[in-house]
Design a protein around this motif. Structure first.
Motif, PDB file in Angstrom:
ATOM      1  N   HIS A  97      66.354  90.078  17.604  1.00  0.00           N
ATOM      2  CA  HIS A  97      64.912  89.861  17.479  1.00  0.00           C
ATOM      3  C   HIS A  97      64.270  90.840  16.505  1.00  0.00           C
ATOM      4  CE1 HIS A  97      65.702  87.766  21.319  1.00  0.00           C
ATOM      5  NE2 HIS A  97      64.900  86.907  20.754  1.00  0.00           N
ATOM      6  N   GLY A  98      65.021  91.796  16.004  1.00  0.00           N
ATOM      7  CA  GLY A  98      64.451  92.704  15.012  1.00  0.00           C
ATOM      8  C   GLY A  98      64.598  94.149  15.430  1.00  0.00           C
ATOM      9  N   VAL A  99      64.051  95.030  14.589  1.00  0.00           N
ATOM     10  CA  VAL A  99      64.116  96.470  14.868  1.00  0.00           C
ATOM     11  C   VAL A  99      62.701  97.025  14.942  1.00  0.00           C
ATOM     12  CG1 VAL A  99      66.386  96.993  13.920  1.00  0.00           C
ATOM     13  CG2 VAL A  99      64.441  96.826  12.382  1.00  0.00           C
ATOM     14  N   GLU A 100      62.580  98.147  15.657  1.00  0.00           N
ATOM     15  CA  GLU A 100      61.273  98.795  15.779  1.00  0.00           C
ATOM     16  C   GLU A 100      60.943  99.499  14.460  1.00  0.00           C
ATOM     17  OE1 GLU A 100      61.090 101.413  19.105  1.00  0.00           O
ATOM     18  OE2 GLU A 100      58.992 101.921  18.758  1.00  0.00           O
ATOM     19  N   LYS A 101      59.743  99.231  13.945  1.00  0.00           N
ATOM     20  CA  LYS A 101      59.333  99.842  12.678  1.00  0.00           C
ATOM     21  C   LYS A 101      58.029 100.589  12.893  1.00  0.00           C
ATOM     22  CE  LYS A 101      60.542  95.802  10.235  1.00  0.00           C
ATOM     23  NZ  LYS A 101      60.097  94.767   9.330  1.00  0.00           N
ATOM     24  N   PRO A 102      57.730 101.603  12.061  1.00  0.00           N
ATOM     25  CA  PRO A 102      56.412 102.237  12.193  1.00  0.00           C
ATOM     26  C   PRO A 102      55.305 101.222  11.866  1.00  0.00           C
ATOM     27  CG  PRO A 102      57.567 103.052  10.258  1.00  0.00           C
ATOM     28  CD  PRO A 102      58.552 102.240  11.025  1.00  0.00           C
ATOM     29  N   LYS A 103      54.180 101.399  12.511  1.00  0.00           N
ATOM     30  CA  LYS A 103      53.096 100.431  12.334  1.00  0.00           C
ATOM     31  C   LYS A 103      52.638 100.398  10.875  1.00  0.00           C
ATOM     32  CE  LYS A 103      48.810  99.156  14.786  1.00  0.00           C
ATOM     33  NZ  LYS A 103      48.510  98.111  13.894  1.00  0.00           N
ATOM     34  N   ALA A 104      52.541  99.184  10.344  1.00  0.00           N
ATOM     35  CA  ALA A 104      52.154  99.035   8.934  1.00  0.00           C
ATOM     36  C   ALA A 104      50.984  98.068   8.830  1.00  0.00           C
ATOM     37  CB  ALA A 104      53.335  98.537   8.134  1.00  0.00           C
ATOM     38  N   LEU A 105      50.451  98.004   7.631  1.00  0.00           N
ATOM     39  CA  LEU A 105      49.276  97.196   7.353  1.00  0.00           C
ATOM     40  C   LEU A 105      49.594  96.315   6.156  1.00  0.00           C
ATOM     41  CD1 LEU A 105      46.547  97.930   8.804  1.00  0.00           C
ATOM     42  CD2 LEU A 105      45.831  98.805   6.621  1.00  0.00           C
ATOM     43  N   ALA A 106      49.197  95.042   6.194  1.00  0.00           N
ATOM     44  CA  ALA A 106      49.398  94.175   5.041  1.00  0.00           C
ATOM     45  C   ALA A 106      48.363  94.516   3.980  1.00  0.00           C
ATOM     46  CB  ALA A 106      49.262  92.726   5.455  1.00  0.00           C
ATOM     47  N   VAL A 107      48.818  94.628   2.732  1.00  0.00           N
ATOM     48  CA  VAL A 107      47.902  94.895   1.622  1.00  0.00           C
ATOM     49  C   VAL A 107      48.153  93.840   0.562  1.00  0.00           C
ATOM     50  CG1 VAL A 107      47.193  96.544  -0.122  1.00  0.00           C
ATOM     51  CG2 VAL A 107      47.898  97.360   2.110  1.00  0.00           C
ATOM     52  N   ILE A 108      47.088  93.171   0.127  1.00  0.00           N
ATOM     53  CA  ILE A 108      47.216  92.131  -0.896  1.00  0.00           C
ATOM     54  C   ILE A 108      46.968  92.758  -2.265  1.00  0.00           C
ATOM     55  CG2 ILE A 108      46.163  90.022  -1.804  1.00  0.00           C
ATOM     56  CD1 ILE A 108      45.669  89.140   1.049  1.00  0.00           C
ATOM     57  N   ASP A 109      47.900  92.516  -3.185  1.00  0.00           N
ATOM     58  CA  ASP A 109      47.694  92.957  -4.569  1.00  0.00           C
ATOM     59  C   ASP A 109      46.698  91.976  -5.177  1.00  0.00           C
ATOM     60  OD1 ASP A 109      47.697  93.654  -7.167  1.00  0.00           O
ATOM     61  OD2 ASP A 109      49.866  93.592  -7.449  1.00  0.00           O
ATOM     62  N   GLU A 110      45.462  92.415  -5.285  1.00  0.00           N
ATOM     63  CA  GLU A 110      44.392  91.476  -5.627  1.00  0.00           C
ATOM     64  C   GLU A 110      44.487  90.986  -7.069  1.00  0.00           C
ATOM     65  OE1 GLU A 110      41.101  93.768  -4.238  1.00  0.00           O
ATOM     66  OE2 GLU A 110      41.514  93.244  -2.162  1.00  0.00           O
ATOM     67  N   GLN A 111      45.235  91.697  -7.906  1.00  0.00           N
ATOM     68  CA  GLN A 111      45.414  91.233  -9.288  1.00  0.00           C
ATOM     69  C   GLN A 111      46.320  90.005  -9.330  1.00  0.00           C
ATOM     70  OE1 GLN A 111      43.846  92.659 -11.952  1.00  0.00           O
ATOM     71  NE2 GLN A 111      42.842  93.886 -10.383  1.00  0.00           N
ATOM     72  N   ARG A 112      47.261  89.946  -8.385  1.00  0.00           N
ATOM     73  CA  ARG A 112      48.256  88.883  -8.446  1.00  0.00           C
ATOM     74  C   ARG A 112      47.920  87.702  -7.549  1.00  0.00           C
ATOM     75  NH1 ARG A 112      53.242  92.346  -7.159  1.00  0.00           N
ATOM     76  NH2 ARG A 112      54.316  90.389  -6.760  1.00  0.00           N
ATOM     77  N   CYS A 113      46.984  87.869  -6.633  1.00  0.00           N
ATOM     78  CA  CYS A 113      46.644  86.796  -5.688  1.00  0.00           C
ATOM     79  C   CYS A 113      46.102  85.591  -6.442  1.00  0.00           C
ATOM     80  CB  CYS A 113      45.596  87.311  -4.701  1.00  0.00           C
ATOM     81  SG  CYS A 113      44.962  86.045  -3.613  1.00  0.00           S
ATOM     82  N   ILE A 114      46.645  84.391  -6.120  1.00  0.00           N
ATOM     83  CA  ILE A 114      46.200  83.184  -6.811  1.00  0.00           C
ATOM     84  C   ILE A 114      45.228  82.366  -5.957  1.00  0.00           C
ATOM     85  CG2 ILE A 114      48.218  82.980  -8.324  1.00  0.00           C
ATOM     86  CD1 ILE A 114      49.323  80.959  -6.238  1.00  0.00           C
TER      87      ILE A 114
END
Lengths: 185, 576
Positions: A97-114
């Protein structure tokens, strides 16, 4: 004889009425065990457990259909709490089911977002704002770090950034120094 | 309890007034004489001032200046951001005039060694003030006074830096029985309040008078530990000069931590504030003398809080008190007092409650009451931690009436729920328990660890609850959208069906068999749809209405095409 029967019958009627009233008046809405399990789960809504959210997983655990070690974001501590609550044996996080990871945040590269809105549809907690052909962005305080938006992005413009410690989130360290055996080569 | 006073006045007051006692406490070596020999010195303006935006409890203020801006002394450079932290923050100001060199992350005077957003100012040496106007609170509403104090950056200078405006309730008029002014200053080495009271007693009393008025307090009790006779005398002279009948300077017995708010309230009024209650619930409010001075400067002189008195002591040649601009790097002060070469650590605050600093580059902030240089000789490293022997010594000295050994066991075992049941959050981290522990257990470190873990858990829980709400709302919305969509589709199908039924004169629908219920059968509907599609089929327009000449041309082209095809593939049959 008759009096005794009448007394017993009357007692049965009164008690039955009281129980019936209590059943209606103090009805417990929902399953309290599911609620308790759901309160322990981290509410990432990532689906790594194989269920479409934390609530369905909690329901499955309560019914005995799922094991307690399927939640990577909850980690070791979450499994221990679930084991405690349910009176089961602790078992390590299931690797499939996966591994425990440190808490992260999604960040959108706004230059590349279509502006395709696919990530908006994938986000389980409505943490991404934007519209078709308009730039999207992540509302940082609402993001649970579930990573569901990462695979759906057609231009790979979403990255998971671990949350850095700052002055307000910094924690005092555990004062106990653990003694570890020295491994000699 | 009788307390010996130096002059007749003190004796008179302390004899008429019955003092109470708090449990526990210790009597460490005070070490206060060295820094009280000389008057307060003004510290030189450094080359760069590093002013952290986050200096009080509450959210980080929003920066109001950017690089290359010219700022004046007392100009607001960070505003309390109501959108982030509500009312719970306080403004910060430029400590002198100059130019903003950077607004960036700089190392903070914090045990974590982490950085935070700071405004770096290069002073121009002119020390030019903004326009300073006294604020007459008597002609303003309470909310205006609160906002003024917030924007003047006035915070509690006793160490906790709690924004002062939050202690003045906004709506109804306060009705305090007792206003307590805390001049106890019980921690070893620290003498900044002592120096302030000796030299600027009148200004403090003016600030106290403002608080007295604002909070409509019945009586004012100024508590000072009896090891500061000069400060007591100066404050009494200042009170006598103003001649208020309801203001008293009281010498309290010297015992650490008599300067804790709850402890001082207990000594002066006998009121024991229980767990989960505030002193205001019992008509008592406590302010530090430094805060009263800052209130006087802000309201009577129109000067925001840009400097404070800081004691530099410990392993230095000339320990003394300085009036320091907020943002001055600590090494400037340590250079003034000539730090000894064997200095190996720096502590902000005193030896009991202070925190170790990551570097001497960090700036003085509003919370800095003392900078203590340490060496191996002055503060020898603690002996190794031994197991708890359950002697109960810590419980005897705990001024908060807690069971420190229980808290220690639960914190060490990470049973935080139990620790909270034993009122972990009533612990003021005074360090008495660690001071007396025969096993040299750093008890306060355990409590700090447990507290920060509990806070982290709580904020995690809060964000998980929010995520659950968002998720459930999304589920609800998706369900609603699906329902709406299927309702829309059903409505559309119904209208097209009735439309198909309503036009029987169309040739295609003439012979649709109608089922017993009155609606068309599926097979008939399909046939009708096919017929409609055929009727709509587009025919090429260039093959009709041809002139004989065009028809002849087409025939000739077709003949040529057939000929070419037979030549190219003689073995193939003609395909058309």
């Amino acid at each position: 004889m008759l009096a005794a029967l009448l007394v017993m019958a009357l007692g049965a009627v009164i008690l039955g009425a009281a129980l019936g009233y209590a059943a209606v008046r103090f009805r417990v809405e929902g399953d309290p065990l599911t609620e308790k399990i759901d309160a322990i789960l981290p509410q990432t809504q990532c689906g790594q457990c194989g269920f479409p959210g934390c609530k369905p997983y909690a329901t499955a655990i309560a019914k005995g259909e799922a094991d307690i070690n399927q939640c990577p974001p909850g980690g070791d501590e979450g499994i221990r709490k679930l084991a405690d609550l349910l009176g089961r044996e602790y078992k390590p996080l299931s690797a499939e089911h996966g591994v425990e990871k440190p808490k992260a945040l999604a960040v959108i590269d706004e230059q590349r977002c279509i502006g395709c809105t696919l990530c908006i549809q994938a986000c389980p907690v409505d943490a991404i704002v934007g519209a078709a052909k308009q730039m999207h962005t992540v509302v940082a305080v609402q993001c649970t770090g579930c990573e569901l938006c990462v695979p759906v992005c057609p231009v790979d413009c979403i990255a998971m950034e671990p949350i850095a410690e700052n002055i307000t989130t910094w924690k005092w360290k555990y004062p106990v120094v653990t003694i570890k055996p020295v491994t000699t080569h | 309890m009788e307390v010996s006073g130096r002059d007749h006045q003190t004796r008179h007051h302390t004899l008429t007034m019955r003092l109470f006692d708090f449990n526990g406490g210790v009597k460490p070596d005070y070490q206060k004489e060295a820094s009280t020999q000389t008057p307060i010195a003004v510290s030189p303006t450094p080359t760069f001032l590093v002013i952290p935006l986050h200096q009080s409890i509450g959210g980080t203020p929003r920066p109001l200046v950017s690089v290359d801006d010219r700022v004046l002394k007392g100009q607001r450079i960070g505003a309390a951001d109501a959108s982030i932290s509500g009312d719970l923050s306080s403004a910060v100001h430029a400590s002198t005039s100059g130019h903003v060199v950077a607004v960036e992350m700089r190392l903070m005077p914090h045990p974590s060694g982490l950085s935070a957003l700071c405004v770096v100012i290069a002073p121009d040496g002119r020390d030019e003030w903004i326009e300073r106007k006294p604020f007459d609170y008597r002609y303003h509403t309470r909310d205006e006074t609160r906002d003024y104090l917030r924007d003047a950056g006035v915070v509690g200078l006793g160490g906790a830096v709690f924004p002062t405006h939050l202690k003045i309730s906004s709506g109804k008029e306060d009705r305090l029985d007792t206003l307590i002014i805390n001049g106890a200053e019980c921690e070893p080495y620290i003498t900044c309040d002592d120096a302030l009271m000796k030299e600027r007693a009148d200004a403090i009393i003016q600030g106290v008078a403002i608080l007295h008025d604002l909070l409509a307090a019945g009586q004012v009790l100024i508590g000072i530990e009896d090891n500061k006779p000069e400060a007591i005398a100066a404050m009494q002279a200042a009170v006598r000069a103003r001649n208020p009948s309801d203001m008293e300077v009281i010498a309290v017995p010297t015992r650490y931590p008599a300067g804790g708010a709850k402890q001082l309230i207990r000594v002066l009024t006998g009121i024991e504030v229980p767990h989960g209650k505030r002193s205001t619930d019992y008509g008592v409010q406590c302010f530090n003398v430094g805060t009263a001075y800052a209130i006087h400067e802000a309201i009577n002189l129109g000067q925001p809080l840009i400097s404070r008195i800081v004691t530099v002591a410990g392993n230095v040649t000339t320990p003394r008190n300085y009036e320091v601009l907020v943002g001055t790097p600590m090494k400037t002060l340590l250079a003034q007092s000539q730090r000894l070469p064997d200095t190996d650590c720096l502590i902000m605050g005193g030896p009991m409650m202070g925190v170790a600093l990551p570097s001497d580059e960090v700036p003085v902030v509003k919370a800095t009451n003392c900078i203590l240089a340490g060496s191996k000789k002055l503060f020898p490293p603690p002996p190794p931690e031994m197991p708890c022997i359950r002697c109960g010594e810590c419980a005897t000295v705990c001024p908060a009436d807690l069971q420190p050994f229980e808290l220690y066991w639960f914190s060490r075992a990470k049973i935080f729920g139990k620790a909270q049941e034993y009122h972990l959050f009533d612990c003021i981290e005074c360090g008495c328990c660690s001071y007396v522990c025969p096993s040299h257990i750093p008890l306060v470190d355990y409590y700090r660890f447990a507290k920060s873990e509990i806070w982290a858990h709580e904020s995690e829980k809060e964000s998980a609850d929010k995520a659950r709400d968002h998720y459930e709302f999304r589920q609800l919305r998706e369900e609603r959208e699906t329902q709406e969509r299927s309702a829309r589709l059903a409505a559309k199908a119904a209208t097209s069906r009735t439309a198909a039924m309503a036009v029987p004169e169309t040739p295609a629908t003439e012979n649709i068999p109608v089922s017993a219920t009155g609606s068309a059968t599926p097979a008939a509907l399909i046939a009708a749809a096919l017929e409609r599609a055929r009727a709509q089929q587009v025919h090429p327009k260039n093959t009709t209405d041809l002139t004989p000449a065009q028809q002849a041309e087409i025939a000739a082209i077709e003949a040529r095409r057939t000929e070419i095809r037979t030549q190219a593939h003689p073995h193939l049959p003609l395909d058309d």
